[in-house]
Design an enzyme around this catalytic site. Structure first.
Site, short mmCIF file in Angstrom:
data_model
loop_
_atom_site.label_atom_id
_atom_site.label_comp_id
_atom_site.label_asym_id
_atom_site.label_seq_id
_atom_site.Cartn_x
_atom_site.Cartn_y
_atom_site.Cartn_z
N SER A 180 0.79 -1.23 0.00
CA SER A 180 0.00 0.00 0.00
C SER A 180 0.83 1.28 0.00
CB SER A 180 -0.96 -0.01 1.19
OG SER A 180 -0.26 -0.27 2.38
N HIS A 208 -5.62 -3.79 -1.97
CA HIS A 208 -5.41 -2.77 -3.01
C HIS A 208 -5.45 -3.35 -4.42
CE1 HIS A 208 -4.72 0.92 -0.81
NE2 HIS A 208 -4.13 0.19 0.13
N LYS A 239 -12.31 -0.42 -0.35
CA LYS A 239 -11.46 0.42 -1.21
C LYS A 239 -12.11 0.56 -2.59
CE LYS A 239 -7.43 0.04 1.63
NZ LYS A 239 -6.63 -0.95 2.29
C1 LIG Z 1 -6.69 -1.23 3.72
C2 LIG Z 1 -6.12 -2.55 3.95
C3 LIG Z 1 -6.73 -3.46 4.80
C4 LIG Z 1 -7.93 -3.09 5.63
O1 LIG Z 1 -9.09 -3.08 4.88
P1 LIG Z 1 -10.40 -2.39 5.49
O2 LIG Z 1 -11.52 -3.02 4.75
O3 LIG Z 1 -10.26 -0.92 5.27
O4 LIG Z 1 -10.42 -2.73 6.94
C5 LIG Z 1 -6.19 -4.72 4.92
N1 LIG Z 1 -5.09 -5.07 4.24
C6 LIG Z 1 -4.46 -4.22 3.41
C7 LIG Z 1 -3.25 -4.68 2.64
C8 LIG Z 1 -4.94 -2.93 3.24
O5 LIG Z 1 -4.32 -2.08 2.43
#
Ligand SMILES: *Cc1c(COP(=O)(O)O)cnc(C)c1O
Length: 391
Positions: A180, A208, A239
């Protein structure tokens, strides 16, 4: 009220170091442009890759579900909080991901926590990339399994860890699909081959990559043609999918196990009808509106090229996550503030989220941005970059 002085001291230290951050509320809906502090600015910091946070079809589905089923479920899934729409959506997700089954959690964060804390015991070992997401790290903290950390995307390091792990019952290799902070993609082909060689299970967190990579946004496993060779795929619905939630796509066995042992699943209330209905509609959007993903990648190429042409360092990114490397922490925040002044909202990311001296402006373009908006953003980057002597 007394008792929190020791916390206040730490906050004061953060203020001195310049790492204390205020939350920045949006005064408008999420989108390619948002209103912040009364100012209309181009949004480059959201994870709203496809612009689905306000897709008309999804809003309609959410509104309809609310009218018919109410705003909440009143229970955890395992007691009285499973609606037919929850299960229907999970079957749809499994089909979409080409897996036997899927299970939805409250968020991507709790999905990782729920899986990692429940499927391993002290007879097992988990082998994790050093730059994996905080939710993976926290999940690992909750298991009694042995832990091994391999160097970021380094297959020699991963193989060393696998070699040392022969005596455990289960070896689980876990990686982010897309990282990320740098926007690079995990070398999944190599990871799968190594895991197969050493008889290890593989877990990929595609937060992502969901909606971004693979056919119709199916994720990194599909992107690399590895369907059927990765044991556990985690995805987020928060996301690119634009709503809220996380899920695991895997076997029926894992689904049933997590229903009984996945603690966030067991002990936290299920998604409201509006959330599930909107998530469900999002899968239809992914299947039927392929132009959104095409536009996302088209915008990504345009924006990356523009930054590179001006001489910015965008690191090792291969995805719409494009970090613009600045270096010094204070300079990074200053760059972000100057961009805002020029009408662009792009947050600086500094230590401890990234290593010291690796401060960056982390940008994510979306399918919603027009070329004109992206050009306007590029112009702002050029102006600020020159002013601060970054380029
Ligand atoms: C954003 C993210 C999460 C968390 O996801 P949410 O649905 O916002 O809780 C988990 N793993 C990774 C790699 C992320 O980038």
């Amino acid at each position: 009220m007394k008792g929190f002085e020791y916390l206040q001291t730490q906050l004061d230290d953060m203020k001195k170091e310049g790492t204390f951050r205020e939350l920045i509320p949006l005064e408008s809906a999420q989108g390619s442009r948002v209103t912040i502090k009364g100012k209309n600015v181009i949004q480059l910091s959201s994870n709203n890759y496809l612009g689905l946070t306000s897709h008309p079809r999804m809003k309609e589905a959410a509104n309809k579900a609310t009218e018919e089923f109410g705003v909440g479920t009143g229970s955890v899934r395992t007691i009285a909080g499973t609606l037919t729409m929850h299960e229907r959506f999970e079957r749809k997700l499994a089909e979409f991901k080409h897996t036997e089954a899927a299970l939805v959690f409250q968020s991507g964060f709790t999905t990782n926590q729920g899986i990692l804390s429940s499927i391993l015991t002290d007879e097992d070992v988990v082998i994790s990339d050093e730059l994996n997401h905080a939710s993976i790290i926290d999940g690992i903290r909750l298991t009694k399994a042995a832990r091994k950390i391999y160097k970021h995307t380094d297959m020699t390091s991963l193989e060393e860890k696998l070699k040392e792990s022969g005596d455990y019952r289960t070896r689980l290799v876990v990686t982010d699909g897309v990282f990320s902070m740098d926007g690079n993609i995990a070398p999944l082909q190599d990871i799968v081959e190594l895991a197969e060689k050493y008889d290890a299970l593989i877990m990929v967190d595609d937060a992502h990559a969901s909606g971004v990579l693979g056919d119709n946004g199916r994720g990194t496993v599909n992107h690399f043609g590895l369907d059927g060779r990765v044991h556990i795929q985690v995805g987020t619905l928060s996301k690119a999918i634009g709503v809220l939630g996380g899920y695991v796509a895997s076997t029926q066995t894992l689904r049933e196990y997590l229903i009984h042992k996945g603690r966030p699943f067991l002990f936290s209330t299920s998604h409201p009808p509006a959330v599930t209905a909107a998530n469900d509609a999002a899968i239809d959007v992914l299947l039927e509106e392929e132009h959104l993903i095409t536009k996302l990648w088209d915008n990504t190429t345009f924006f990356k090229q523009g930054l590179a042409d001006m001489g910015f360092d965008t690191g090792i990114s291969e995805t719409p996550i494009t970090p613009v490397m600045i270096g010094d922490d204070a300079m990074t925040h200053q760059f972000s503030d100057e961009l805002f002044h020029e009408g662009v909202f792009a947050q600086g990311i500094v230590f401890p989220t990234v290593p010291k001296g690796k401060g960056r402006i982390r940008t994510i373009v979306t399918a919603e941005h027009s070329k004109e908006e992206l050009q306007e953003a590029l112009n702002a980057f050029e102006k600020v970059g020159k002013k601060l002597s970054v380029i």
